[in-house]
Design a protein around this motif. Structure first.
Motif, PDB file in Angstrom:
ATOM      1  N   ASP A  12      54.965  33.865  35.737  1.00 10.77           N
ATOM      2  CA  ASP A  12      53.684  33.184  35.963  1.00 10.77           C
ATOM      3  C   ASP A  12      52.861  33.916  37.016  1.00 10.77           C
ATOM      4  OD1 ASP A  12      54.215  31.228  34.095  1.00 10.77           O
ATOM      5  OD2 ASP A  12      54.983  29.782  35.561  1.00 10.77           O
ATOM      6  N   LEU A  13      53.528  34.366  38.083  1.00  9.77           N
ATOM      7  CA  LEU A  13      52.836  35.095  39.138  1.00  9.77           C
ATOM      8  C   LEU A  13      52.288  36.421  38.620  1.00  9.77           C
ATOM      9  CD1 LEU A  13      55.302  34.467  42.105  1.00  9.77           C
ATOM     10  CD2 LEU A  13      52.962  33.598  41.927  1.00  9.77           C
ATOM     11  N   VAL A  14      53.094  37.118  37.829  1.00  8.77           N
ATOM     12  CA  VAL A  14      52.660  38.402  37.266  1.00  8.77           C
ATOM     13  C   VAL A  14      51.491  38.192  36.312  1.00  8.77           C
ATOM     14  CG1 VAL A  14      53.341  40.320  35.776  1.00  8.77           C
ATOM     15  CG2 VAL A  14      54.897  39.501  37.547  1.00  8.77           C
ATOM     16  N   TYR A  15      51.579  37.162  35.485  1.00  5.72           N
ATOM     17  CA  TYR A  15      50.489  36.861  34.545  1.00  5.72           C
ATOM     18  C   TYR A  15      49.170  36.633  35.292  1.00  5.72           C
ATOM     19  CZ  TYR A  15      47.721  34.408  31.018  1.00  5.72           C
ATOM     20  OH  TYR A  15      46.713  34.029  30.164  1.00  5.72           O
ATOM     21  N   SER A  16      49.228  35.803  36.323  1.00  6.37           N
ATOM     22  CA  SER A  16      48.016  35.511  37.091  1.00  6.37           C
ATOM     23  C   SER A  16      47.471  36.758  37.776  1.00  6.37           C
ATOM     24  CB  SER A  16      48.299  34.427  38.144  1.00  6.37           C
ATOM     25  OG  SER A  16      48.660  33.217  37.522  1.00  6.37           O
ATOM     26  N   LYS A  17      48.382  37.540  38.349  1.00  9.49           N
ATOM     27  CA  LYS A  17      47.967  38.759  39.053  1.00  9.49           C
ATOM     28  C   LYS A  17      47.370  39.763  38.076  1.00  9.49           C
ATOM     29  CE  LYS A  17      48.145  41.105  43.022  1.00  9.49           C
ATOM     30  NZ  LYS A  17      47.534  40.650  44.270  1.00  9.49           N
ATOM     31  N   MET A  18      47.965  39.908  36.898  1.00 10.16           N
ATOM     32  CA  MET A  18      47.441  40.850  35.905  1.00 10.16           C
ATOM     33  C   MET A  18      46.059  40.425  35.430  1.00 10.16           C
ATOM     34  SD  MET A  18      49.315  43.507  35.387  1.00 10.16           S
ATOM     35  CE  MET A  18      48.546  44.094  33.882  1.00 10.16           C
ATOM     36  N   TYR A  19      45.874  39.130  35.248  1.00 11.32           N
ATOM     37  CA  TYR A  19      44.545  38.684  34.804  1.00 11.32           C
ATOM     38  C   TYR A  19      43.509  38.924  35.900  1.00 11.32           C
ATOM     39  CZ  TYR A  19      40.589  36.198  33.020  1.00 11.32           C
ATOM     40  OH  TYR A  19      39.316  35.913  32.598  1.00 11.32           O
ATOM     41  N   ASN A  20      43.858  38.548  37.125  1.00 12.50           N
ATOM     42  CA  ASN A  20      42.892  38.647  38.222  1.00 12.50           C
ATOM     43  C   ASN A  20      42.552  40.080  38.587  1.00 12.50           C
ATOM     44  OD1 ASN A  20      42.763  35.856  38.447  1.00 12.50           O
ATOM     45  ND2 ASN A  20      44.408  35.763  39.956  1.00 12.50           N
ATOM     46  N   THR A  21      43.525  40.987  38.467  1.00  9.62           N
ATOM     47  CA  THR A  21      43.292  42.365  38.911  1.00  9.62           C
ATOM     48  C   THR A  21      43.001  43.338  37.785  1.00  9.62           C
ATOM     49  OG1 THR A  21      45.671  42.869  38.861  1.00  9.62           O
ATOM     50  CG2 THR A  21      44.758  42.055  40.946  1.00  9.62           C
ATOM     51  N   PHE A  22      43.203  42.904  36.533  1.00 11.17           N
ATOM     52  CA  PHE A  22      42.996  43.835  35.416  1.00 11.17           C
ATOM     53  C   PHE A  22      42.101  43.260  34.323  1.00 11.17           C
ATOM     54  CE2 PHE A  22      44.303  45.902  31.414  1.00 11.17           C
ATOM     55  CZ  PHE A  22      44.106  47.229  31.754  1.00 11.17           C
ATOM     56  N   MET A  23      42.494  42.113  33.770  1.00  6.60           N
ATOM     57  CA  MET A  23      41.806  41.604  32.592  1.00  6.60           C
ATOM     58  C   MET A  23      40.473  40.926  32.881  1.00  6.60           C
ATOM     59  SD  MET A  23      43.313  42.553  29.918  1.00  6.60           S
ATOM     60  CE  MET A  23      42.149  41.648  28.905  1.00  6.60           C
ATOM     61  N   GLU A  24      40.346  40.273  34.032  1.00  9.70           N
ATOM     62  CA  GLU A  24      39.133  39.499  34.295  1.00  9.70           C
ATOM     63  C   GLU A  24      37.879  40.361  34.252  1.00  9.70           C
ATOM     64  OE1 GLU A  24      37.808  35.906  37.231  1.00  9.70           O
ATOM     65  OE2 GLU A  24      38.789  37.628  38.176  1.00  9.70           O
ATOM     66  N   LEU A  89      50.593  46.959  35.826  1.00  8.53           N
ATOM     67  CA  LEU A  89      51.771  46.101  35.675  1.00  8.53           C
ATOM     68  C   LEU A  89      52.914  46.561  36.568  1.00  8.53           C
ATOM     69  CD1 LEU A  89      53.209  43.783  34.187  1.00  8.53           C
ATOM     70  CD2 LEU A  89      53.885  45.446  32.440  1.00  8.53           C
ATOM     71  N   SER A  90      53.181  47.860  36.597  1.00  6.02           N
ATOM     72  CA  SER A  90      54.269  48.357  37.434  1.00  6.02           C
ATOM     73  C   SER A  90      53.973  48.130  38.916  1.00  6.02           C
ATOM     74  CB  SER A  90      54.530  49.840  37.164  1.00  6.02           C
ATOM     75  OG  SER A  90      53.416  50.635  37.528  1.00  6.02           O
ATOM     76  N   GLN A  91      52.706  48.257  39.301  1.00  5.15           N
ATOM     77  CA  GLN A  91      52.312  47.982  40.684  1.00  5.15           C
ATOM     78  C   GLN A  91      52.570  46.518  41.036  1.00  5.15           C
ATOM     79  OE1 GLN A  91      51.047  49.896  43.177  1.00  5.15           O
ATOM     80  NE2 GLN A  91      50.658  48.209  44.579  1.00  5.15           N
ATOM     81  N   VAL A  92      52.200  45.636  40.134  1.00  3.17           N
ATOM     82  CA  VAL A  92      52.367  44.199  40.374  1.00  3.17           C
ATOM     83  C   VAL A  92      53.851  43.828  40.470  1.00  3.17           C
ATOM     84  CG1 VAL A  92      52.058  41.909  39.353  1.00  3.17           C
ATOM     85  CG2 VAL A  92      50.161  43.533  39.346  1.00  3.17           C
ATOM     86  N   VAL A  93      54.644  44.285  39.491  1.00  2.44           N
ATOM     87  CA  VAL A  93      56.055  43.865  39.424  1.00  2.44           C
ATOM     88  C   VAL A  93      56.915  44.572  40.461  1.00  2.44           C
ATOM     89  CG1 VAL A  93      58.111  43.786  37.964  1.00  2.44           C
ATOM     90  CG2 VAL A  93      55.870  43.286  36.986  1.00  2.44           C
ATOM     91  N   GLU A  94      56.687  45.860  40.654  1.00  5.54           N
ATOM     92  CA  GLU A  94      57.587  46.652  41.483  1.00  5.54           C
ATOM     93  C   GLU A  94      57.154  46.754  42.945  1.00  5.54           C
ATOM     94  OE1 GLU A  94      58.236  50.424  39.535  1.00  5.54           O
ATOM     95  OE2 GLU A  94      58.334  49.459  37.575  1.00  5.54           O
ATOM     96  N   SER A  95      55.902  46.375  43.233  1.00  7.39           N
ATOM     97  CA  SER A  95      55.424  46.451  44.611  1.00  7.39           C
ATOM     98  C   SER A  95      54.909  45.100  45.116  1.00  7.39           C
ATOM     99  CB  SER A  95      54.302  47.500  44.728  1.00  7.39           C
ATOM    100  OG  SER A  95      53.786  47.539  46.044  1.00  7.39           O
ATOM    101  N   ASP A  96      53.939  44.529  44.391  1.00  5.38           N
ATOM    102  CA  ASP A  96      53.343  43.277  44.856  1.00  5.38           C
ATOM    103  C   ASP A  96      54.340  42.120  44.887  1.00  5.38           C
ATOM    104  OD1 ASP A  96      51.044  44.701  44.986  1.00  5.38           O
ATOM    105  OD2 ASP A  96      50.008  43.697  43.354  1.00  5.38           O
ATOM    106  N   LEU A  97      55.126  41.998  43.825  1.00  2.00           N
ATOM    107  CA  LEU A  97      56.058  40.868  43.733  1.00  2.00           C
ATOM    108  C   LEU A  97      57.122  40.906  44.823  1.00  2.00           C
ATOM    109  CD1 LEU A  97      56.160  38.442  41.850  1.00  2.00           C
ATOM    110  CD2 LEU A  97      57.837  39.658  40.452  1.00  2.00           C
TER     111      LEU A  97
END
Length: 226
Positions: A12-24, A89-97
């Motif tokens: 859920d956190l990754v989904y929100s982060k991906m939308y806010n930082t990439f898809m929006e 995605l790799s930034q979000v999962v491997e660094s941000d999370l």
């Protein structure tokens, strides 16, 4: 599934982060949403976004538009989008999370760092923390909000950084004292009355001290200037 070990909460956190930082931003461009309110002029234009880069793959008015050429350009655009997506995605999962766990630990221990609960401490710097801090403040219903973050830089100096107002790049919740700004070393130590001071940025958003105790004292003094 590129990351099969993620928990439901992490997904859920990754989904929100991906939308806010990439898809929006892509959605906004696609649906014609302006970046600023009506009547407000852009200070500068960004021509490096994914949408702009994909757009530049379209044939120009005076270029060949044969079908084979168009298909090749489409494949190139598709690969470009996929590469950007995976990089984010790799930034979000491997660094941000992973960073979120450290930020949450610092938030939960804020009373141990200082009785004001407005100063938090990281053991080292370099990790992404601002977005996590804003989210965790809401999640844990923090009141008062955090004003300063302490951490060490690569050289071992303790930094004190002001937390910006959420949604603002340069407006601080509380800046370092005005008389410290732009002053360094012994001069700053004398003005602040705190041992080990190294510097205070002219904009008052960050400073440095030789020790944790010194950086903490700088933050504590700054809190008295509300």
């Amino acid at each position: 599934n590129t990351y099969p070990s993620l928990s439901e909460k992490e997904l859920d956190l990754v989904y929100s982060k991906m939308y806010n930082t990439f898809m929006e931003a892509i959605d906004a461009v696609d649906t014609g949403v302006e970046q600023v309110a009506d009547g407000v002029d852009l200070v500068y234009k960004d021509c490096t976004s994914l949408s702009r880069r994909v757009g530049r793959l379209n044939p120009r008015w005076n270029e060949d538009t044969e079908s084979d050429n168009i298909d090749a350009r489409f494949e190139q655009a598709s690969a470009l989008c996929g590469e950007d997506f995976l990089q984010v995605l790799s930034q979000v999962v491997e660094s941000d999370l992973p960073a979120r766990a450290f930020v949450e630990q610092a938030v939960l221990k804020r009373h141990e760092t200082d009785s004001s609960a407005e100063i938090i401490k990281f053991e080292s710097g370099g990790m992404p923390w601002k977005g996590h801090l804003y989210d965790l403040e809401k999640e844990h219903k923090l009141d008062p909000l955090v004003k300063f973050v302490l951490y060490t830089d690569q050289g071992g100096m303790w930094r004190i950084q002001a937390v910006t107002v959420e949604g603002q790049a340069f407006e601080n919740r509380l800046s370092l004292p005005e008389e410290w700004r732009g002053v360094r070393d012994e001069d700053l130590t004398k003005i602040a009355g705190i041992e080990g001071c190294k510097f205070c940025h002219a904009a008052g958003f960050i400073g440095g001290n030789e020790t944790f105790e010194g950086a903490l004292k700088m933050a504590q003094v700054a809190l008295t200037r509300k």
